[in-house]
Design a protein around this motif. Structure first.
Motif, short mmCIF file in Angstrom:
data_model
loop_
_atom_site.label_atom_id
_atom_site.label_comp_id
_atom_site.label_asym_id
_atom_site.label_seq_id
_atom_site.Cartn_x
_atom_site.Cartn_y
_atom_site.Cartn_z
N VAL A 133 9.46 4.09 5.69
CA VAL A 133 8.14 3.93 6.09
C VAL A 133 7.39 4.96 6.07
O VAL A 133 7.73 5.71 7.15
CB VAL A 133 7.79 3.00 7.28
N GLY A 134 6.46 5.59 5.51
CA GLY A 134 5.43 6.63 5.84
C GLY A 134 4.16 6.08 6.01
O GLY A 134 3.60 5.29 5.73
N MET A 135 3.67 6.87 7.23
CA MET A 135 2.37 6.56 7.47
C MET A 135 1.41 7.67 7.34
O MET A 135 1.84 8.79 7.88
CB MET A 135 2.46 6.36 9.09
N ALA A 144 8.13 9.10 -2.72
CA ALA A 144 8.88 10.03 -3.64
C ALA A 144 10.44 9.95 -3.21
O ALA A 144 11.34 10.35 -4.02
CB ALA A 144 8.26 11.43 -3.09
N MET A 145 10.53 9.54 -2.08
CA MET A 145 12.16 9.10 -1.75
C MET A 145 12.80 8.33 -2.46
O MET A 145 14.13 7.91 -2.62
CB MET A 145 12.05 8.87 -0.18
N ALA A 146 11.95 7.22 -3.29
CA ALA A 146 12.42 6.20 -3.92
C ALA A 146 13.09 6.57 -5.35
O ALA A 146 13.60 5.91 -6.09
CB ALA A 146 11.42 5.11 -3.96
N THR A 147 13.21 7.79 -5.66
CA THR A 147 13.83 8.38 -6.72
C THR A 147 15.31 8.20 -6.71
O THR A 147 15.96 8.20 -7.45
CB THR A 147 13.57 9.81 -7.24
N ASP A 148 15.55 8.04 -5.28
CA ASP A 148 17.10 7.83 -4.90
C ASP A 148 17.35 6.31 -5.19
O ASP A 148 16.93 5.65 -4.23
CB ASP A 148 17.54 8.43 -3.55
N GLN A 149 18.40 5.92 -5.65
CA GLN A 149 18.64 4.31 -5.89
C GLN A 149 18.95 3.76 -4.48
O GLN A 149 19.02 2.56 -4.41
CB GLN A 149 19.99 4.37 -7.02
N ARG A 150 19.52 4.46 -3.37
CA ARG A 150 19.88 4.05 -1.97
C ARG A 150 18.55 3.44 -1.52
O ARG A 150 18.52 2.81 -0.26
CB ARG A 150 20.51 4.83 -1.23
N LEU A 151 17.24 3.98 -1.77
CA LEU A 151 16.24 3.56 -1.22
C LEU A 151 15.67 2.24 -1.76
O LEU A 151 15.48 2.29 -2.91
CB LEU A 151 14.98 4.61 -1.19
N LEU A 152 15.74 1.34 -1.13
CA LEU A 152 15.37 -0.32 -1.62
C LEU A 152 14.13 -0.72 -1.16
O LEU A 152 13.69 -1.69 -1.51
CB LEU A 152 16.60 -1.05 -1.31
N ALA A 153 13.62 -0.15 -0.18
CA ALA A 153 12.23 -0.75 0.46
C ALA A 153 11.53 0.21 0.89
O ALA A 153 11.36 0.58 2.02
CB ALA A 153 12.82 -1.75 1.53
N PRO A 154 10.56 0.82 -0.04
CA PRO A 154 9.54 1.99 0.53
C PRO A 154 8.43 1.34 0.76
O PRO A 154 7.78 0.62 0.20
CB PRO A 154 9.53 2.50 -0.82
N VAL A 155 7.69 1.90 1.79
CA VAL A 155 6.37 1.07 2.42
C VAL A 155 5.61 2.30 2.54
O VAL A 155 5.91 3.31 3.30
CB VAL A 155 6.75 0.69 3.71
N LEU A 156 4.37 2.39 1.89
CA LEU A 156 3.32 3.28 2.02
C LEU A 156 2.11 2.90 2.81
O LEU A 156 1.29 2.27 2.36
CB LEU A 156 2.76 3.61 0.63
N SER A 157 2.28 3.43 4.31
CA SER A 157 1.22 2.57 5.32
C SER A 157 0.13 3.70 5.05
O SER A 157 0.16 5.20 5.69
CB SER A 157 1.53 2.52 6.38
N GLN A 158 -1.07 3.72 4.76
CA GLN A 158 -2.20 4.23 4.64
C GLN A 158 -1.86 5.72 4.13
O GLN A 158 -1.96 6.94 4.60
CB GLN A 158 -3.00 4.44 5.87
#
Length: 276
Positions: A133-135, A144-158
């Motif tokens: 979760v980034g805020m 940008a972290m989701a280029t790694d396949q281990r990142l399965l749940a990216p949340v972009l808060s504002q």
């Protein structure tokens, strides 16, 4: 709120490529990297981390700026003290080479460190993968972290970078074209879902930014856009922080529904998926 004494959180550090930062952790289970907004890990951010831990995940909070637990609300800290703390934190971010505030077409350098942290926490905590979760300033970091396949749940808060000082910047987000292509490919092949949150009237997060993400990621980008009237009237600041300062933590409230959507994403991608 008063300052938080960090009770219930363990303290640690993580080093990658010579850079060491402090961490806070709470909970057990798959890791969720919680990246705070300016001015830092406030009591409201810690409350959100507690909710993440309550789902059965490990909330991992890297200290990217500010002092953990510090209450920056001008109503309790006082406007002069709160203003000085905010200005001091922002000044350090602005001069740091780790953060890119204006440039389009590239992510901040700190994202490399955050990807390494996510990989280490996945190994430490187990599970099918990691959430992030980034805020505000850190909002686009989760993408940008989701280029790694281990990142399965990216949340972009504002997600507020690059600062929307021109139309070109308003219609972009802080990720390189190559990195965005990798994320798009994951959405198409793996069913990766990217969740975005904003208030419609928030000038720091223009509607053009979410329109851009819809064009680039298609249905894989799930946008939660709230009317400004849904923001907590208790905050002295304009509607902005969906999961923290402007959260109305009552059933049926739009911001509470947004929070529940985030937590449900973690349950589905990190907990339910791990038991299938």
């Amino acid at each position: 709120m008063a300052d938080h004494d960090l009770t219930g959180f363990t303290r640690d550090t993580f080093t990658h490529e010579g850079t060491t930062r402090r961490l806070l952790r709470r909970g057990s289970g798959p890791a969720v990297i919680v990246m705070a907004e300016i001015p830092g890990i406030t009591p409201k951010v810690l409350e959100f981390a507690e909710r993440v831990a309550d789902t059965g995940c490990t909330a991992v909070l890297p200290v990217l700026f500010g002092e953990p637990g510090r209450d920056a609300d001008p109503r309790t800290a006082g406007w002069p003290q709160a203003g000085r703390y905010l200005a001091s934190t922002m000044r350090k971010v602005c001069v740091s080479r780790e953060f890119t505030l204006l440039a389009t077409g590239r992510a901040s350098r700190v994202v490399t460190w955050l990807r390494a942290l996510a990989a280490a926490e996945h190994e430490r905590c187990g599970g099918p993968g990691v959430g992030a979760v980034g805020m505000c300033l850190t909002g686009g970091f989760a993408l940008a972290m989701a280029t790694d396949q281990r990142l399965l749940a990216p949340v972009l808060s504002q997600p507020s970078l690059p600062l929307a000082l021109t139309p070109g910047r308003a219609g972009r987000i802080d990720i390189s074209p190559e990195e965005l292509a990798v994320v798009r490919g994951r959405c198409e092949r793996e069913g990766l879902q990217v969740l975005g949150l904003r208030f419609r009237g928030d000038r720091l997060v223009p509607g053009d930014r979410f329109a851009y993400l819809r064009r680039e990621l298609g249905d894989a980008f799930v946008a939660v856009e709230l009317d400004d009237s849904a923001a907590s009237p208790d905050s002295p600041l304009p509607p902005h922080s969906v999961l923290t300062e402007h959260l109305v933590d009552e059933p049926g409230q739009p911001t509470r529904q947004a929070l529940d959507t985030v937590l449900d994403l973690f349950r589905t991608r990190l907990l339910t998926a791990g038991t299938g």
